[in-house]
Design a protein around this motif. Structure first.
Motif, PDB file in Angstrom:
ATOM      1  N   THR A 109      36.533 -72.256  53.915  1.00  0.00           N
ATOM      2  CA  THR A 109      35.906 -71.401  52.921  1.00  0.00           C
ATOM      3  C   THR A 109      36.203 -69.934  53.211  1.00  0.00           C
ATOM      4  OG1 THR A 109      34.122 -72.962  52.477  1.00  0.00           O
ATOM      5  CG2 THR A 109      33.689 -70.647  51.969  1.00  0.00           C
ATOM      6  N   ALA A 110      36.749 -69.246  52.215  1.00  0.00           N
ATOM      7  CA  ALA A 110      37.137 -67.848  52.382  1.00  0.00           C
ATOM      8  C   ALA A 110      37.689 -67.324  51.061  1.00  0.00           C
ATOM      9  CB  ALA A 110      38.206 -67.705  53.467  1.00  0.00           C
ATOM     10  N   VAL A 111      37.918 -66.036  51.016  1.00  0.00           N
ATOM     11  CA  VAL A 111      38.706 -65.454  49.945  1.00  0.00           C
ATOM     12  C   VAL A 111      40.164 -65.489  50.400  1.00  0.00           C
ATOM     13  CG1 VAL A 111      39.166 -63.431  48.526  1.00  0.00           C
ATOM     14  CG2 VAL A 111      36.814 -63.969  49.204  1.00  0.00           C
ATOM     15  N   TYR A 112      41.019 -66.041  49.574  1.00  0.00           N
ATOM     16  CA  TYR A 112      42.431 -66.184  49.901  1.00  0.00           C
ATOM     17  C   TYR A 112      43.223 -65.115  49.150  1.00  0.00           C
ATOM     18  CZ  TYR A 112      41.631 -70.531  52.371  1.00  0.00           C
ATOM     19  OH  TYR A 112      41.213 -71.469  53.287  1.00  0.00           O
ATOM     20  N   PHE A 113      44.068 -64.413  49.891  1.00  0.00           N
ATOM     21  CA  PHE A 113      44.852 -63.320  49.345  1.00  0.00           C
ATOM     22  C   PHE A 113      46.343 -63.636  49.443  1.00  0.00           C
ATOM     23  CE2 PHE A 113      41.542 -60.123  48.931  1.00  0.00           C
ATOM     24  CZ  PHE A 113      40.587 -60.528  49.852  1.00  0.00           C
ATOM     25  N   CYS A 114      47.042 -63.384  48.374  1.00  0.00           N
ATOM     26  CA  CYS A 114      48.499 -63.472  48.391  1.00  0.00           C
ATOM     27  C   CYS A 114      49.056 -62.145  48.889  1.00  0.00           C
ATOM     28  CB  CYS A 114      48.996 -63.771  46.988  1.00  0.00           C
ATOM     29  SG  CYS A 114      50.788 -63.963  46.864  1.00  0.00           S
ATOM     30  N   ASN A 115      50.162 -62.223  49.606  1.00  0.00           N
ATOM     31  CA  ASN A 115      50.780 -61.015  50.162  1.00  0.00           C
ATOM     32  C   ASN A 115      52.290 -61.090  49.988  1.00  0.00           C
ATOM     33  OD1 ASN A 115      52.202 -59.969  52.957  1.00  0.00           O
ATOM     34  ND2 ASN A 115      50.611 -58.576  52.232  1.00  0.00           N
ATOM     35  N   ALA A 116      52.887 -59.952  49.679  1.00  0.00           N
ATOM     36  CA  ALA A 116      54.342 -59.858  49.579  1.00  0.00           C
ATOM     37  C   ALA A 116      54.794 -58.612  50.330  1.00  0.00           C
ATOM     38  CB  ALA A 116      54.786 -59.787  48.125  1.00  0.00           C
ATOM     39  N   ARG A 117      55.876 -58.770  51.073  1.00  0.00           N
ATOM     40  CA  ARG A 117      56.382 -57.632  51.834  1.00  0.00           C
ATOM     41  C   ARG A 117      57.812 -57.320  51.442  1.00  0.00           C
ATOM     42  NH1 ARG A 117      54.114 -58.299  58.038  1.00  0.00           N
ATOM     43  NH2 ARG A 117      51.932 -58.637  57.449  1.00  0.00           N
ATOM     44  N   THR A 118      58.055 -56.015  51.257  1.00  0.00           N
ATOM     45  CA  THR A 118      59.403 -55.520  51.084  1.00  0.00           C
ATOM     46  C   THR A 118      59.684 -54.580  52.250  1.00  0.00           C
ATOM     47  OG1 THR A 118      58.861 -53.521  49.823  1.00  0.00           O
ATOM     48  CG2 THR A 118      58.988 -55.600  48.591  1.00  0.00           C
ATOM     49  N   VAL A 119      60.836 -53.999  52.269  1.00  0.00           N
ATOM     50  CA  VAL A 119      61.184 -53.066  53.342  1.00  0.00           C
ATOM     51  C   VAL A 119      60.256 -51.860  53.332  1.00  0.00           C
ATOM     52  CG1 VAL A 119      62.982 -51.553  54.256  1.00  0.00           C
ATOM     53  CG2 VAL A 119      63.581 -53.820  53.410  1.00  0.00           C
ATOM     54  N   VAL A 120      59.799 -51.470  52.159  1.00  0.00           N
ATOM     55  CA  VAL A 120      59.023 -50.233  52.044  1.00  0.00           C
ATOM     56  C   VAL A 120      57.566 -50.441  51.673  1.00  0.00           C
ATOM     57  CG1 VAL A 120      61.062 -48.874  51.476  1.00  0.00           C
ATOM     58  CG2 VAL A 120      59.726 -49.927  49.636  1.00  0.00           C
ATOM     59  N   SER A 121      57.134 -51.682  51.412  1.00  0.00           N
ATOM     60  CA  SER A 121      55.753 -51.843  50.972  1.00  0.00           C
ATOM     61  C   SER A 121      55.164 -53.182  51.393  1.00  0.00           C
ATOM     62  CB  SER A 121      55.659 -51.694  49.449  1.00  0.00           C
ATOM     63  OG  SER A 121      56.487 -52.640  48.827  1.00  0.00           O
ATOM     64  N   ASN A 122      53.836 -53.218  51.377  1.00  0.00           N
ATOM     65  CA  ASN A 122      53.059 -54.404  51.710  1.00  0.00           C
ATOM     66  C   ASN A 122      52.032 -54.570  50.591  1.00  0.00           C
ATOM     67  OD1 ASN A 122      52.075 -56.537  53.251  1.00  0.00           O
ATOM     68  ND2 ASN A 122      50.707 -55.247  54.442  1.00  0.00           N
ATOM     69  N   ILE A 123      52.227 -55.576  49.750  1.00  0.00           N
ATOM     70  CA  ILE A 123      51.450 -55.705  48.523  1.00  0.00           C
ATOM     71  C   ILE A 123      50.470 -56.864  48.627  1.00  0.00           C
ATOM     72  CG2 ILE A 123      51.583 -56.016  46.012  1.00  0.00           C
ATOM     73  CD1 ILE A 123      54.755 -55.147  47.699  1.00  0.00           C
ATOM     74  N   TRP A 124      49.252 -56.644  48.125  1.00  0.00           N
ATOM     75  CA  TRP A 124      48.215 -57.669  48.153  1.00  0.00           C
ATOM     76  C   TRP A 124      47.780 -58.035  46.738  1.00  0.00           C
ATOM     77  CZ3 TRP A 124      46.899 -59.978  52.639  1.00  0.00           C
ATOM     78  CH2 TRP A 124      47.211 -59.313  53.824  1.00  0.00           C
ATOM     79  N   GLY A 125      47.448 -59.310  46.569  1.00  0.00           N
ATOM     80  CA  GLY A 125      46.810 -59.746  45.348  1.00  0.00           C
ATOM     81  C   GLY A 125      45.328 -59.433  45.384  1.00  0.00           C
ATOM     82  N   GLN A 126      44.642 -59.787  44.304  1.00  0.00           N
ATOM     83  CA  GLN A 126      43.226 -59.445  44.181  1.00  0.00           C
ATOM     84  C   GLN A 126      42.317 -60.404  44.939  1.00  0.00           C
ATOM     85  OE1 GLN A 126      44.951 -61.054  41.929  1.00  0.00           O
ATOM     86  NE2 GLN A 126      43.673 -62.624  40.956  1.00  0.00           N
ATOM     87  N   GLY A 127      42.841 -61.545  45.336  1.00  0.00           N
ATOM     88  CA  GLY A 127      42.061 -62.526  46.066  1.00  0.00           C
ATOM     89  C   GLY A 127      41.454 -63.578  45.153  1.00  0.00           C
ATOM     90  N   THR A 128      41.336 -64.783  45.686  1.00  0.00           N
ATOM     91  CA  THR A 128      40.707 -65.877  44.953  1.00  0.00           C
ATOM     92  C   THR A 128      39.795 -66.644  45.915  1.00  0.00           C
ATOM     93  OG1 THR A 128      41.106 -67.795  43.513  1.00  0.00           O
ATOM     94  CG2 THR A 128      42.644 -67.485  45.333  1.00  0.00           C
ATOM     95  N   GLN A 129      38.594 -66.949  45.457  1.00  0.00           N
ATOM     96  CA  GLN A 129      37.602 -67.582  46.308  1.00  0.00           C
ATOM     97  C   GLN A 129      37.856 -69.080  46.407  1.00  0.00           C
ATOM     98  OE1 GLN A 129      34.808 -66.190  48.053  1.00  0.00           O
ATOM     99  NE2 GLN A 129      34.706 -68.258  48.931  1.00  0.00           N
ATOM    100  N   VAL A 130      37.840 -69.590  47.634  1.00  0.00           N
ATOM    101  CA  VAL A 130      37.886 -71.028  47.901  1.00  0.00           C
ATOM    102  C   VAL A 130      36.612 -71.384  48.655  1.00  0.00           C
ATOM    103  CG1 VAL A 130      39.045 -72.877  49.157  1.00  0.00           C
ATOM    104  CG2 VAL A 130      40.394 -71.170  47.908  1.00  0.00           C
ATOM    105  N   THR A 131      35.850 -72.307  48.100  1.00  0.00           N
ATOM    106  CA  THR A 131      34.608 -72.743  48.735  1.00  0.00           C
ATOM    107  C   THR A 131      34.660 -74.245  48.944  1.00  0.00           C
ATOM    108  OG1 THR A 131      33.364 -70.966  47.657  1.00  0.00           O
ATOM    109  CG2 THR A 131      32.101 -72.800  48.575  1.00  0.00           C
ATOM    110  N   VAL A 132      34.480 -74.666  50.190  1.00  0.00           N
ATOM    111  CA  VAL A 132      34.492 -76.082  50.531  1.00  0.00           C
ATOM    112  C   VAL A 132      33.075 -76.461  50.947  1.00  0.00           C
ATOM    113  CG1 VAL A 132      35.551 -77.900  51.900  1.00  0.00           C
ATOM    114  CG2 VAL A 132      36.862 -75.841  51.324  1.00  0.00           C
ATOM    115  N   SER A 133      32.433 -77.236  50.101  1.00  0.00           N
ATOM    116  CA  SER A 133      31.032 -77.562  50.343  1.00  0.00           C
ATOM    117  C   SER A 133      30.661 -78.847  49.633  1.00  0.00           C
ATOM    118  CB  SER A 133      30.132 -76.427  49.849  1.00  0.00           C
ATOM    119  OG  SER A 133      28.772 -76.770  49.962  1.00  0.00           O
ATOM    120  N   ALA A 134      29.768 -79.586  50.268  1.00  0.00           N
ATOM    121  CA  ALA A 134      29.263 -80.812  49.645  1.00  0.00           C
ATOM    122  C   ALA A 134      28.152 -80.483  48.662  1.00  0.00           C
ATOM    123  CB  ALA A 134      28.771 -81.776  50.702  1.00  0.00           C
TER     124      ALA A 134
END
Length: 120
Positions: free
Chosen positions: A95-120
């Protein structure tokens, strides 16, 4: 510039599966590695899995054998490059917020995040 849009999070029971998607657009030809990170409440952001432009993959020990990262490369400059994270045998500790990431030579880019919850 690269833009990232994530989708696929949600609520799932322990043992279940989810697939996250991250669509990258813009200057995608400059990306050399993409990855998924996660951040649980009160904890630091951590790497979950990554994939290079040559399709080499890397996984955190906690998810090896359960998660799979893959990539659909854009066929032309106007298309999107999409990275997937298939998550199986999910545990409450995933369970966490999952973020996508992309890296180029000059930048480090993040997505906005998506919540994943694992619960009964």
């Amino acid at each position: 510039q690269v833009q990232l849009v994530e989708s696929g999070g949600g609520l799932v029971q322990p043992g279940g599966s989810l697939r996250l998607s991250c669509a990258a657009s813009g200057s995608i030809y400059s990306i050399y590695v993409m990855g998924w990170y996660r951040q649980a409440p009160g904890k630091q952001r951590e790497l979950v899995a990554s994939i290079t432009s040559g399709d080499s993959t890397n996984y955190a020990d906690a998810v090896k054998g359960r998660f799979t990262i893959s990539r659909d490369n854009a066929k032309d400059r106007n298309a999107k490059d999409t990275v997937y994270l298939q998550m199986n045998s999910l545990k409450p500790e995933d369970t966490a917020v999952y973020f996508c990431n992309a890296r180029t030579v000059v930048s480090n880019i993040w997505g906005q995040g998506t919540q994943v919850t694992v619960s009964a």
